[in-house]
Write an enzyme that holds these catalytic residues in place. Structure first.
Site, PDB file in Angstrom:
ATOM      1  N   ASN A 175       0.826  -1.207   0.000  1.00  0.00           N
ATOM      2  CA  ASN A 175       0.000   0.000   0.000  1.00  0.00           C
ATOM      3  C   ASN A 175       0.866   1.265   0.000  1.00  0.00           C
ATOM      4  OD1 ASN A 175      -2.237   1.616   0.135  1.00  0.00           O
ATOM      5  ND2 ASN A 175      -2.775   1.092   2.248  1.00  0.00           N
ATOM      6  N   HIS A 198     -14.589  -5.163  11.433  1.00  0.00           N
ATOM      7  CA  HIS A 198     -14.216  -3.818  11.892  1.00  0.00           C
ATOM      8  C   HIS A 198     -15.462  -2.975  12.164  1.00  0.00           C
ATOM      9  CE1 HIS A 198      -9.922  -3.351  10.059  1.00  0.00           C
ATOM     10  NE2 HIS A 198     -10.073  -4.524  10.641  1.00  0.00           N
ATOM     11  N   ARG A 233     -13.638  -5.706  15.996  1.00  0.00           N
ATOM     12  CA  ARG A 233     -12.620  -4.728  16.381  1.00  0.00           C
ATOM     13  C   ARG A 233     -13.286  -3.362  16.506  1.00  0.00           C
ATOM     14  NH1 ARG A 233      -7.767  -2.279  12.579  1.00  0.00           N
ATOM     15  NH2 ARG A 233      -9.346  -0.684  12.257  1.00  0.00           N
ATOM     16  N   TYR A 272      -8.065   8.290  13.589  1.00  0.00           N
ATOM     17  CA  TYR A 272      -8.108   6.965  14.146  1.00  0.00           C
ATOM     18  C   TYR A 272      -9.221   6.045  13.696  1.00  0.00           C
ATOM     19  CZ  TYR A 272      -6.211   3.460  16.994  1.00  0.00           C
ATOM     20  OH  TYR A 272      -5.615   2.330  17.392  1.00  0.00           O
ATOM     21  N   ASP A 332      -7.084  -1.970  17.751  1.00  0.00           N
ATOM     22  CA  ASP A 332      -5.803  -1.743  17.069  1.00  0.00           C
ATOM     23  C   ASP A 332      -5.258  -0.381  17.498  1.00  0.00           C
ATOM     24  OD1 ASP A 332      -3.675  -1.564  15.347  1.00  0.00           O
ATOM     25  OD2 ASP A 332      -4.829  -1.940  13.508  1.00  0.00           O
ATOM     26  N   HIS A 384      -2.390   0.779  16.509  1.00  0.00           N
ATOM     27  CA  HIS A 384      -1.695   1.276  15.330  1.00  0.00           C
ATOM     28  C   HIS A 384      -0.359   1.935  15.686  1.00  0.00           C
ATOM     29  CE1 HIS A 384      -2.068   1.936  10.984  1.00  0.00           C
ATOM     30  NE2 HIS A 384      -3.026   1.065  11.095  1.00  0.00           N
ATOM     31  N   GLU A 438      -3.857  -4.844  19.479  1.00  0.00           N
ATOM     32  CA  GLU A 438      -2.982  -4.986  18.318  1.00  0.00           C
ATOM     33  C   GLU A 438      -2.019  -3.803  18.196  1.00  0.00           C
ATOM     34  OE1 GLU A 438      -5.235  -5.286  14.700  1.00  0.00           O
ATOM     35  OE2 GLU A 438      -3.566  -4.553  13.525  1.00  0.00           O
ATOM     36  N   GLU A 471       1.812  -7.039  11.454  1.00  0.00           N
ATOM     37  CA  GLU A 471       1.321  -6.818  10.081  1.00  0.00           C
ATOM     38  C   GLU A 471       2.375  -6.183   9.179  1.00  0.00           C
ATOM     39  OE1 GLU A 471      -2.141  -4.411  11.123  1.00  0.00           O
ATOM     40  OE2 GLU A 471      -1.190  -2.650  10.267  1.00  0.00           O
ATOM     41  N   ARG A 526       0.649 -11.475  13.357  1.00  0.00           N
ATOM     42  CA  ARG A 526      -0.249 -10.901  12.347  1.00  0.00           C
ATOM     43  C   ARG A 526       0.365 -10.782  10.960  1.00  0.00           C
ATOM     44  NH1 ARG A 526      -4.492  -8.951  12.548  1.00  0.00           N
ATOM     45  NH2 ARG A 526      -4.033  -6.962  11.553  1.00  0.00           N
ATOM     46  N   HIS A 542      -2.985 -10.582   8.822  1.00  0.00           N
ATOM     47  CA  HIS A 542      -3.472  -9.247   8.472  1.00  0.00           C
ATOM     48  C   HIS A 542      -4.478  -9.347   7.315  1.00  0.00           C
ATOM     49  CE1 HIS A 542      -2.239  -4.888   7.228  1.00  0.00           C
ATOM     50  NE2 HIS A 542      -3.269  -4.869   8.035  1.00  0.00           N
ATOM     51  N   ASP A 546      -6.305  -3.510   1.558  1.00  0.00           N
ATOM     52  CA  ASP A 546      -5.198  -3.259   0.635  1.00  0.00           C
ATOM     53  C   ASP A 546      -4.380  -4.518   0.371  1.00  0.00           C
ATOM     54  OD1 ASP A 546      -4.648  -1.664   3.411  1.00  0.00           O
ATOM     55  OD2 ASP A 546      -2.852  -2.773   2.841  1.00  0.00           O
ATOM     56  N   GLU A 587      -8.538 -11.466  10.461  1.00  0.00           N
ATOM     57  CA  GLU A 587      -9.103 -10.129  10.270  1.00  0.00           C
ATOM     58  C   GLU A 587      -9.912 -10.081   8.970  1.00  0.00           C
ATOM     59  OE1 GLU A 587      -6.246  -6.969   9.597  1.00  0.00           O
ATOM     60  OE2 GLU A 587      -7.579  -5.497  10.526  1.00  0.00           O
ATOM     61  N   TRP A 635       1.605   6.726  12.343  1.00  0.00           N
ATOM     62  CA  TRP A 635       0.203   6.611  11.939  1.00  0.00           C
ATOM     63  C   TRP A 635      -0.287   5.211  12.229  1.00  0.00           C
ATOM     64  CZ3 TRP A 635      -2.552   3.687   8.263  1.00  0.00           C
ATOM     65  CH2 TRP A 635      -3.944   4.013   8.222  1.00  0.00           C
TER      66      TRP A 635
HETATM   67  O1  EZ4 Z   1      -3.116   0.236   8.427  1.00  0.00           O
HETATM   68  O2  EZ4 Z   1      -3.409  -2.199   5.844  1.00  0.00           O
HETATM   69  O3  EZ4 Z   1      -5.111  -3.963  11.082  1.00  0.00           O
HETATM   70  N1  EZ4 Z   1      -5.146  -3.341  10.048  1.00  0.00           N
HETATM   71  C1  EZ4 Z   1      -4.451  -2.228   9.790  1.00  0.00           C
HETATM   72  C2  EZ4 Z   1      -4.530  -1.711   8.362  1.00  0.00           C
HETATM   73  C3  EZ4 Z   1      -3.236  -1.061   7.907  1.00  0.00           C
HETATM   74  C4  EZ4 Z   1      -3.209  -0.942   6.393  1.00  0.00           C
HETATM   75  C5  EZ4 Z   1      -1.869  -0.392   5.906  1.00  0.00           C
HETATM   76  O4  EZ4 Z   1      -1.814  -0.429   4.520  1.00  0.00           O
HETATM   77  O5  EZ4 Z   1      -3.773  -1.720  10.650  1.00  0.00           O
HETATM   78  O6  EZ4 Z   1      -5.575  -0.803   8.242  1.00  0.00           O
HETATM   79 CO    CO Z   2      -3.470  -3.167  12.247  1.00  0.00          CO
END
Ligand code: EZ4
Ligand code: CO
Length: 406
Positions: free
Chosen positions: A37, A122, A147, A159, A213, A215, A239, A265, A286, A315, A319, A342, A406
């Site tokens: 991605n 999600h 999630r 977020y 998550d 992130h 996560e 991931e 993951r 994961h 994408d 997921e 991010w």
């Molecule tokens: O941010 O796949 O758990 N899933 C994630 C995804 C990732 C994207 C990055 O390309 O964290 O949304």
């Molecule tokens: Co994630």
């Protein structure tokens, strides 16, 4: 089964996907997903210019030898672009072997260990109410795990929540030239998230598994605080609580909380997760077939993880193309230490015209049709109608402007 031709496609049926097609002298073909991605063209060029010429004339049956040839032979081992290319070749070769044998890939891996692949969906929203409403929709469809992500009060557009101008959180960048920027405040986040899960347990009771998550946005000790605060709501897992490069970080979190941890991931090889698997500082790994060296790469990681009570949670974002998702379905049907999968969706109305795939969802479980190979097909003419569009993931900044994760 000599390889005669190798083709690379970059198409954007809703979002960008990199697809590899390996064709044999007998006229059989295998498909692999090489989507990274935001950096799609780099993998496509890497595959076309550097990998494809090495494959012509090789015996497509020798999956392991070709994997080793590309991994050891590159000299510059690992890396997201290299490993996505290896992953796509590997998937395409498993697909070919399945087609040659007339068997689905999970049969080649060792057969079926369960009836289907249990999914988590999600749910996200601008408020706690909205998030729980979105979760309710999945629960009503029969999903057993959801999630939860929610906008953080005081952090506009942050977020897991689409802003007003985004029709779709995951397809958000297609018309933009540069990554959008989102604000982040750890204090605001940490003060808010326990309320989301408290409200979720009050509404849903214990009947559903809840996940979250982070992130990569916390330090280990901040993640420890969150893990402790969430203990009363017994998450299935938390996560990416910290940035994933430092394998010792999860061990720090572990000293403080019994909230199960999932990470991986962005990992590309078994070496990225080896330490935390051995130290038993995580509970779910993951990795994705698309990003960690294909079915062969992920199988090695999953087998190793099993020795240390670590289970799989591959994961599954939008994408990754339907080919990558199909690889996870075959792995998930077979793998003895399966955890959860997921799920956002396997495709959209537009992408369904490019990819057809053998998965369907019933009561929160993915079921696979018994087709030879991975069971996915790719329509080249339809793909041509959806050219690549430059697209980026967002970046985060702290409120003072400091670049954050991010
Ligand atoms: O941010 O796949 O758990 N899933 C994630 C995804 C990732 C994207 C990055 O390309 O964290 O949304
Ligand atoms: Co994630």
């Amino acid at each position: 089964m000599k390889i005669q031709d190798v083709k690379v496609f970059v198409a954007s049926p809703g979002r960008n996907f990199v697809t590899l097609k390996i064709i044999t002298e007998e006229g059989l073909y295998g498909l692999g997903d090489a989507t990274v991605n935001g950096r799609e063209l780099a993998v496509a060029a890497y595959l076309k210019d550097h990998v494809a010429p090495c494959l012509i004339g090789k015996d497509a049956h020798n999956i392991e030898d070709i994997w080793q040839y590309l991994y050891r032979g590159v000299y510059w081992r690992k890396g997201p672009i290299n490993m996505a290319a290896i992953g796509a070749v590997d998937m395409a070769l498993w697909d070919l072997k399945g087609k040659a044998a007339g068997l689905p890939v999970y049969q080649l891996l060792g057969g079926r260990s369960r009836k289907g692949v249990t999914l988590y969906a999600h749910a996200q929203g601008a408020t706690i109410e909205e998030t729980l409403g979105a979760a309710q929709v999945w629960i009503d469809k029969g999903f057993k795990a959801v999630r939860l992500q929610c906008a953080i009060p005081g952090l506009e557009g942050t977020y897991g929540v689409k802003t007003k101008e985004q029709k779709d959180y995951f397809a958000m960048q297609s018309k933009r030239y540069l990554p959008p920027e989102e604000p982040w405040s750890t204090a605001k986040y940490l003060n808010f998230i326990p309320d989301l899960f408290k409200a979720a347990r009050e509404r849903f009771g214990d009947s559903v598994e809840l996940l979250h998550d982070v992130h990569h946005r916390l330090t280990p000790i901040e993640a420890a605080r969150l893990g402790k605060a969430l203990e009363p709501y017994h998450l299935f897992f938390l996560e990416d609580a910290v940035a994933a490069e430092n394998q010792e970080s999860c061990a720090v979190i572990r000293q403080h909380t019994t909230t199960p941890l999932a990470i991986g991931e962005i990992y590309n090889t078994i070496w990225d997760c080896k330490g935390m698997i051995e130290n038993q500082s995580i509970d779910y790994i993951r990795v994705a077939a698309t990003h960690a060296g294909g079915i062969s790469g992920v199988r090695r990681i999953a087998d190793y993880a099993g020795l240390f009570h670590v289970r799989t949670a591959f994961h599954g974002p939008p994408d990754i193309s339907p080919i990558g998702h199909a690889a996870h379905m075959h792995l998930g049907l077979w793998v003895p230490n399966f955890g959860i999968q997921e799920f956002v969706r396997f495709g959209t109305e537009v992408s369904d015209r490019v990819f057809s795939y053998p998965m369907r969802v019933e009561d929160g479980m993915a079921l696979l049709e018994d087709k030879p190979g991975l069971g996915v097909d790719f329509n080249e003419d339809e793909a041509d109608l959806h050219p690549y569009k430059r697209s980026y993931l967002p970046v985060s900044r702290l409120e003072d402007g400091t670049l954050w994760n991010w």
